[in-house]
Structure formats: structure tokens, C-alpha cells
Design an enzyme around this catalytic site. Structure first.
Site, PDB file in Angstrom:
ATOM      1  NE  ARG A  84      -2.593  -1.141   3.793  1.00  0.00           N
ATOM      2  CZ  ARG A  84      -1.645  -0.122   4.522  1.00  0.00           C
ATOM      3  NH1 ARG A  84      -1.857   1.003   4.648  1.00  0.00           N
ATOM      4  NH2 ARG A  84      -1.336  -0.373   6.271  1.00  0.00           N
ATOM      5  CE1 TYR A 212       1.172  -7.262  -3.915  1.00  0.00           C
ATOM      6  CE2 TYR A 212       1.186  -5.247  -1.946  1.00  0.00           C
ATOM      7  CZ  TYR A 212       1.643  -7.946  -2.370  1.00  0.00           C
ATOM      8  OH  TYR A 212       1.263  -8.304  -2.016  1.00  0.00           O
ATOM      9  N   GLY A 214      -3.930  -3.505  -1.834  1.00  0.00           N
ATOM     10  CA  GLY A 214      -4.706  -2.207  -0.726  1.00  0.00           C
ATOM     11  C   GLY A 214      -4.818  -1.288  -1.927  1.00  0.00           C
ATOM     12  CE  LYS A 221      -6.398  -3.670   5.150  1.00  0.00           C
ATOM     13  NZ  LYS A 221      -6.584  -3.717   6.154  1.00  0.00           N
ATOM     14  CG  HIS A 241      -7.629  -2.575  10.561  1.00  0.00           C
ATOM     15  ND1 HIS A 241      -6.070  -2.226  10.616  1.00  0.00           N
ATOM     16  CD2 HIS A 241      -7.198  -3.819  10.018  1.00  0.00           C
ATOM     17  CE1 HIS A 241      -5.552  -3.298   9.715  1.00  0.00           C
ATOM     18  NE2 HIS A 241      -6.335  -4.075   9.120  1.00  0.00           N
ATOM     19  CB  SER A 263       0.572  -3.659   9.768  1.00  0.00           C
ATOM     20  OG  SER A 263      -0.064  -3.542   9.083  1.00  0.00           O
ATOM     21  CB  CYS A 265       0.310  -6.666  16.611  1.00  0.00           C
ATOM     22  SG  CYS A 265       1.433  -5.516  16.014  1.00  0.00           S
ATOM     23  N   GLY A 266       0.264 -10.910  14.639  1.00  0.00           N
ATOM     24  CA  GLY A 266      -0.548 -11.744  14.159  1.00  0.00           C
ATOM     25  C   GLY A 266      -1.897 -11.457  14.234  1.00  0.00           C
ATOM     26  CB  THR A 268      -4.065 -13.911   9.309  1.00  0.00           C
ATOM     27  OG1 THR A 268      -4.096 -12.476   8.390  1.00  0.00           O
ATOM     28  CG2 THR A 268      -4.199 -14.928   9.207  1.00  0.00           C
ATOM     29  CG  ASP A 290      -7.935  -6.955   7.268  1.00  0.00           C
ATOM     30  OD1 ASP A 290      -7.061  -6.250   7.696  1.00  0.00           O
ATOM     31  OD2 ASP A 290      -7.884  -6.773   6.214  1.00  0.00           O
ATOM     32  CB  SER A 381       5.780 -11.527  -0.980  1.00  0.00           C
ATOM     33  OG  SER A 381       5.802 -13.080   0.341  1.00  0.00           O
ATOM     34  NE  ARG A 382       0.113  -7.873   2.404  1.00  0.00           N
ATOM     35  CZ  ARG A 382      -0.784  -7.914   3.404  1.00  0.00           C
ATOM     36  NH1 ARG A 382      -1.609  -8.871   3.968  1.00  0.00           N
ATOM     37  NH2 ARG A 382      -0.014  -6.949   4.259  1.00  0.00           N
ATOM     38  NE  ARG A 413       5.669  -6.559  16.377  1.00  0.00           N
ATOM     39  CZ  ARG A 413       5.879  -7.784  17.430  1.00  0.00           C
ATOM     40  NH1 ARG A 413       6.978  -8.327  16.917  1.00  0.00           N
ATOM     41  NH2 ARG A 413       5.285  -8.822  15.940  1.00  0.00           N
ATOM     42  N   GLY A 507      -1.131 -20.799  19.914  1.00  0.00           N
ATOM     43  CA  GLY A 507      -1.278 -21.625  20.445  1.00  0.00           C
ATOM     44  C   GLY A 507      -1.730 -20.936  22.014  1.00  0.00           C
ATOM     45  CG  ASN A 509      -1.626 -15.667  22.553  1.00  0.00           C
ATOM     46  OD1 ASN A 509      -0.265 -15.227  22.686  1.00  0.00           O
ATOM     47  ND2 ASN A 509      -0.935 -15.712  21.062  1.00  0.00           N
TER      48      ASN A 509
HETATM   49  O1  O2Y Z   1      -0.009  -4.015   0.967  1.00  0.00           O
HETATM   50  C1  O2Y Z   1      -1.052  -3.988   1.221  1.00  0.00           C
HETATM   51  O2  O2Y Z   1      -1.256  -3.483   0.246  1.00  0.00           O
HETATM   52  C2  O2Y Z   1      -1.655  -5.354   1.498  1.00  0.00           C
HETATM   53  S1  O2Y Z   1      -1.601  -4.264   3.380  1.00  0.00           S
HETATM   54  C3  O2Y Z   1      -3.063  -5.944   3.982  1.00  0.00           C
HETATM   55  C4  O2Y Z   1      -3.481  -6.930   3.333  1.00  0.00           C
HETATM   56  C5  O2Y Z   1      -4.924  -7.651   3.375  1.00  0.00           C
HETATM   57  C6  O2Y Z   1      -4.578  -7.290   5.727  1.00  0.00           C
HETATM   58  N1  O2Y Z   1      -4.582  -6.254   6.228  1.00  0.00           N
HETATM   59  C7  O2Y Z   1      -3.564  -5.392   5.225  1.00  0.00           C
HETATM   60  C8  O2Y Z   1      -2.818  -3.851   5.772  1.00  0.00           C
HETATM   61  O3  O2Y Z   1      -2.473  -3.157   5.803  1.00  0.00           O
HETATM   62  O4  O2Y Z   1      -3.552  -3.799   7.716  1.00  0.00           O
HETATM   63 MN    MN Z   2      -5.214  -4.796   7.634  1.00  0.00          MN
END
Ligand code: O2Y
Ligand code: MN
Length: 601
Positions: A84, A212, A214, A221, A241, A263, A265-266, A268, A290, A381-382, A413, A507, A509
């Protein structure tokens, strides 16, 4: 705009019974961007396969091994277009103050003047895909419609995974003219001509110059959070969010929790938590990883739906250890972006289980070996993967009414300062906790380690209006009901003197979630401290963890001196909002200061 559409424009006609405003807007955008073809997406499997076939032909997608990774593909984005672009993202409200001090602002006039020439003719030689999509479960009173016009087949295919797209969306729209408009073009992919502009008053998004994430998948977003938060304030609900999970106890009762973390901070991983063997009978159901749209129901409870239909999660670090459910989810029907490729046609990234491959192709398409100075997969990467494939997907995922939320978690964090978990005294104090949320930067994010960034409710990059008004909205919304969820703060990331984590995380947590759940049911002990209610040592199940006494002490105590130092930083953050900041938050700041003084005495 002058001039008619290109000759073949009407080759693929829009479905009948649409409101004129839909076709008028599509015509207007086509006249501006001048695509060679306009394709109205119906969201069918055949259409998805045709999009993929076209991208395999022109190299936009690379095939992965059809047996080991069925119906999955690799996409490589332009190397300058990998995340983003926050500095190129604008909120274009009529008044600058309505965007607030935490957003980039551009006047709508300037934005249209700047972007119109960039869009003019931008789709020449390309197809413009008209992608109708629904955010939220079909048939839900909380679901919302959007249409994205894009010249990227990758975006159109990704939206098939990420949203309820095509016919189901148009059926929801019917003859209405209520939808969020999104115009997107790859343009020339140059960062100099890249803009992501939001016009909340017009429920409109214009994005150009990026293909790409977001920046380009506008429902995520741009709509679900930036435009969504604006609409939510107008209509009295919350667009957040947040992950949504259902925690099932050994008796089978499920309690739902929503949680906001910045972002890295785990989020997902928590949404898909697999209980360790010690936590017999417990189960976590994933509703979303998300975004949460939350409305108060007639019974006064807060109900959440996940507006999305897929996950767009970060690949590096995802493994059988950190997130086995996600590893199972991505086994098929997944589009990977900017990961590395193993010689056997399977994707790979740093942090995946097992040894690194002896050789691979990196995210740029170049040969890579362990010991190479660069990463094989891009750190951002995603993959885009259907939520329905998650083994832990909640049976209520498609429930039109959503799930009732009992607890809201804020977290960050923090190496020091924030204990493992604490509960707010009430909703107003909880809003203060959310508004002062901070997280320390990691090297991956900024190159600087340990700098605290205030990221209220993890919404700094995503709130589509002045955050002072956003805080006021939160305060107002909670005051409406006696049944509002309890609010908690969690921090999995405290470190000891040698820099290692004090809490095992992942786990484990679940133990913290269990205390939260028990508090919601009025069944867990806590001690009142200056910052909130902390678990008593006995109330939190630490059995079998063998944590050193010094760690338990740190995890479950309040460092009065460190919190007192925090006050100044919180004040500096609040000062940015001037007189628009709700007085209640200053009062909470004063009260915290007062309680800390008493605590130190
Ligand atoms: O970098 C991007 O374009 C993706 S950012 C993203 C993607 C999925 C879920 N959350 C995020 C985020 O930045 O919070
Ligand atoms: Mn997000």
C-alpha cells in the site's frame, strides 16, 4: 465528457434492470479511460477460468504444480508496486478538517484535476472489467454494494476470491442506485503518477498507477474501511480493522470476540488459532481476519459481519507452526503474489516449515540460493485465498445477522509497558485504550526498531475521516447500549532482558482468551490497578508453561514509572487533534494520571 464509446464497447452488454445511474457511470468512465472492450463480470466459475487462462497466456500469472498446488497461480507485481502506498493515499473531503491530521488530504477539485488527465485514455488497448461485488453475506441487512471498474484481470480475478462478486451482488443491488463507485487503472504503474483518492462524500474511489493489494483491490481497505468508516459514522455503526473469532468452550458454547491489532501483530494467526493439546475441548472458529462491520441489534448487543469472502494475508512467516489452518486453506484455488517459486512448481517464502530449498526463483524471477543477500519472497508477498476453504471457518460466516460480540480486544507490540492482558473499567475507558493504542516498529516495517507509533484502533491508515470525530463516534455508539461488549488490551510481545519473548504466544494465547471469556461471564478474578483490571495469577491458566517467576511477574504487573512516561506521549498524540478531540478522552487521560500517582504513592 465528449465523444462516444469505442465501437466494441457494447460487445458485452450490462444485465437488464440496473438503475440508470450504474450504466451512466460506467459509460462516463469508459468515455474517459477509452478501453477497447468492456466486460461485465458475472462472477461465474467459467468467467474466472477464462480470466486465468488469459493471464496465463500473457504471463500475468504463472502456473503452479497442478497436483501439489491445484488451481493456484503465481503473480509478480511490478517491483516498485509491492505494498500500500500510504503517502499517495488521500482523503478528498470538501473540508480539510474533515480528513483530520492523520490523513493526507486533497481537495476534490484538485484530485479530479490531477487524476482526470491520468485516467484519460488509460485503458486504451485494454479491457475494462465491470466488477459488481457485495460486501457482507448475501441477504444481510448489513451487506453493502460496490462496483469496481478496473483494467487489471488480476484485480478482477482476485475480487472473485475476496468478495461475493457478480450476479449475487447485482441481485442485491436490484434497481437501487446505492453503491460505492470505484474506478481503477494500472495506468503506467509509475509511482510518480500513482494516486489512491477517496471521496467519502461522493462514495467514490479513484485509484491509478498501482496493481497491488490495498491500492487496487478497492473493496478491501478503500471501501470496507475508509469509505465504510464514513458511512458507519453517518448511520451509527462501526467499520473496523478487526478480526472476528468464535471461542467454543468444552460445553460447546461459542462466544465471539473482535480484535484490532496493527500490522505484524499476528491478527490472522489469532483469528485461526489452533488450541494446543493442553487446552482440551476448546476450539476457535474463524469469522474474519481483517475487517469487521458491527451494528447494534434490537437486543442491544453488537453484531459483527465480515464483509469479505477471502483472505489476503502476508506469506512470510506463515507456517504449520504459526498458522496450520492458513496452510490448509491455501492448498488450492489460491493466487500467490511476489512469493518465491521452488523448482517443483510450488510456492515458498521465508519462515515456511522445513529447510530452505537448495535453489529457487525469487519474487523478481531471478535465481536464488540460501545465503543469497536478498530475500527469496518479498517481505510483503501475499496470497489471495477463499475463506470458505479454511478448516476453522465459522458455521456463522454467512449468517446475515452476523455474530454477537462479547469482547473487543485492542493490542500492540510492546516490549515493555503493556502487561499481557487487562480489562477496561468501562466502555469510555476502553475507547481511551483504543485511542492510545501503540505499537513498536519492527525492522521489516520501517528499518527502525522499537519506535512507538500511535495507531488508534489500528485505524490510522484506514479511517476515512478526522479521527477526533471517530473517537467521538465510538463514545456515542457505546453509550447507546448497556449490552456493549467489554473492552480489553492484550500484548503478546513483552521481552525480557535478553530480548526474548516472555509469553509463548501462538496457540497459548488461548489461555488469555479464556480469561477474557470468563470475565465476560463474570466468572474470573481480577485485581484493580491504575490501568485496568489485571488477571490474578490464579485466574489465568499458566499450567504446564513452566514460565520463570520473573516472567509471570512482568507479564501480570503494571510498571507505574513506564506508564507515567507514556502519559506525555499520549498527550502529544491527542494534542494533534486540537479542540476537536472529545473532552471525555482528556478526562480519561487525567484520571489515568491521577490513578498512577496514587499507585506510585
Ligand atoms: O500491502 C498491501 O497492499 C496489503 S495491506 C493488508 C492486506 C491485508 C490485510 N491487511 C493489510 C493491512 O495493511 O492492514
Ligand atoms: Mn489489515
Amino acid at each position: 465528457m465528449a465523444g462516444g464509446p469505442p465501437e466494441c464497447y457494447l460487445a458485452l452488454v450490462p444485465p437488464a434492470s440496473l438503475h440508470n445511474s450504474v450504466t451512466d457511470w460506467v459509460d462516463e468512465c469508459a468515455r474517459l479511460a477509452q478501453p477497447d472492450r468492456v466486460h461485465w463480470c458475472d462472477g461465474s466459475e467459467e468467467e474466472y477460468r477464462a480470466l486465468v487462462a488469459g493471464m496465463l497466456r500473457d504471463g500475468t500469472l504463472l502456473p503452479l504444480d497442478p497436483h501439489k498446488q491445484p488451481d493456484s497461480y503465481l503473480h509478480r507485481s511490478h517491483p516498485s508496486d509491492v505494498a500500500r502506498s500510504e503517502n499517495l493515499t488521500f482523503i478528498c473531503t470538501d473540508l480539510k478538517e474533515d480528513a483530520g491530521p492523520t490523513n493526507n488530504w486533497m481537495s476534490p477539485k484538485e484530485a479530479f484535476e490531477k487524476l482526470t488527465p491520468l485516467f484519460r485514455g488509460a485503458m486504451k488497448g485494454r479491457t475494462m472489467y465491470v466488477v459488481p461485488y457485495l460486501m457482507g453475506p448475501a441477504g444481510s441487512p448489513y451487506a453493502r454494494m460496490g462496483i469496481e471498474l478496473t483494467d487489471s484481470a488480476y484485480v478482477a480475478a482476485s475480487l472473485k476470491i475476496m468478495t461475493r462478486m457478480g450476479k449475487v451482488a447485482l441481485d442485491h443491488l436490484g434497481g437501487s442506485d446505492q453503491f460505492v463507485r470505484g474506478l481503477h487503472s494500472l495506468g503506467d504503474l509509475s509511482p510518480e503518477r500513482r494516486f489512491v483518492c477517496h471521496f467519502p462524500e461522493r462514495r467514490l474511489i479513484w485509484s491509478i498507477g498501482s496493481g497491488y493489494g490495498g491500492n487496487a483491490l478497492l473493496p478491501k481497505k478503500c471501501f470496507a474501511l475508509r469509505i465504510g468508516s464514513w458511512i458507519a459514522r453517518q448511520e451509527g455503526w462501526l467499520a473496523e480493522h478487526m478480526l472476528i473469532l468464535g471461542l467454543q468452550d468444552p460445553e460447546g458454547e461459542v462466544t465471539y470476540i473482535a480484535a484490532a491489532f496493527p500490522s505484524s501483530c499476528g491478527k490472522t494467526n489469532l483469528a485461526m488459532l489452533v488450541p494446543p493439546a493442553s487446552q482440551k475441548g476448546w476450539k476457535v472458529w474463524t469469522v474474519g481476519d481483517d475487517i469487521a462491520w458491527m451494528h447494534f441489534g434490537k437486543d442491544g448487543r453488537l453484531y459483527a459481519v465480515n464483509p469479505e469472502a477471502g483472505f489476503f494475508a502476508v506469506a512470510p512467516g506463515t507456517s504449520e507452526k504459526t498458522n496450520p489452518n492458513m496452510m490448509a486453506t491455501i492448498r488450492k484455488n489460491t493466487i500467490f503474489t511476489n512469493v518465491a517459486l521452488r523448482p517443483d512448481g510450488t510456492p515458498w517464502w521465508e519462515g515456511m516449515d522445513g529447510a530452505a530449498p537448495a535453489e529457487a526463483t525469487d519474487w523478481l524471477g531471478k535465481p536464488w540460493k540460501p545465503g543469497s543477500p536478498t530475500k527469496a519472497a518479498h517481505p510483503n508477498s501475499r496470497f489471495t485465498t477463499p475463506a470458505r476453504q479454511c478448516p476453522a471457518i465459522s458455521p456463522s460466516f454467512d449468517d446475515p445477522q452476523g455474530v454477537p460480540i462479547s469482547a473487543i480486544l485492542f493490542g500492540g507490540r510492546r516490549a515493555r509497558v503493556a502487561p499481557l492482558v487487562f480489562e477496561a473499567f468501562d466502555w469510555r475507558h476502553g475507547v481511551f485504550l483504543g485511542a492510545t493504542m501503540g505499537s513498536e516498529t519492527t525492522a521489516a516495517a520501517t528499518g527502525q526498531v522499537g519506535v512507538v507509533r500511535r495507531d488508534p484502533m489500528a485505524m490510522i491508515p484506514f479511517c476515512g475521516y478526522n479521527m477526533a470525530d471517530y473517537f467521538a463516534h465510538w463514545l456515542r455508539v457505546g453509550a447507546r447500549s448497556d449490552e456493549a461488549p467489554s473492552i480489553f488490551h492484550v500484548n503478546w510481545f513483552q521481552t525480557g532482558p535478553d530480548g526474548s519473548y516472555l509469553w509463548p504466544g501462538f496457540g497459548e494465547n488461548l489461555r488469555v482468551l479464556r480469561w477474557i471469556l470468563a470475565r465476560c461471564r463474570g466468572k474470573a478474578d481480577a485485581v484493580r490497578t491504575p490501568i485496568g483490571f489485571l488477571p490474578t495469577r490464579e485466574a489465568l491458566d499458566l499450567g504446564g508453561l513452566n514460565l520463570p517467576e520473573s516472567s509471570v511477574q512482568r507479564l501480570l504487573s503494571v510498571d507505574i514509572e513506564a506508564w507515567t512516561q507514556e502519559l506525555a506521549d499520549m498527550k502529544a498524540f491527542f494534542d494533534k487533534f486540537g479542540t476537536r478531540l472529545p473532552e471525555e478522552l482528556w478526562q480519561e487521560h487525567d484520571r489515568l494520571s491521577h490513578r498512577l500517582k496514587l499507585g506510585a504513592a
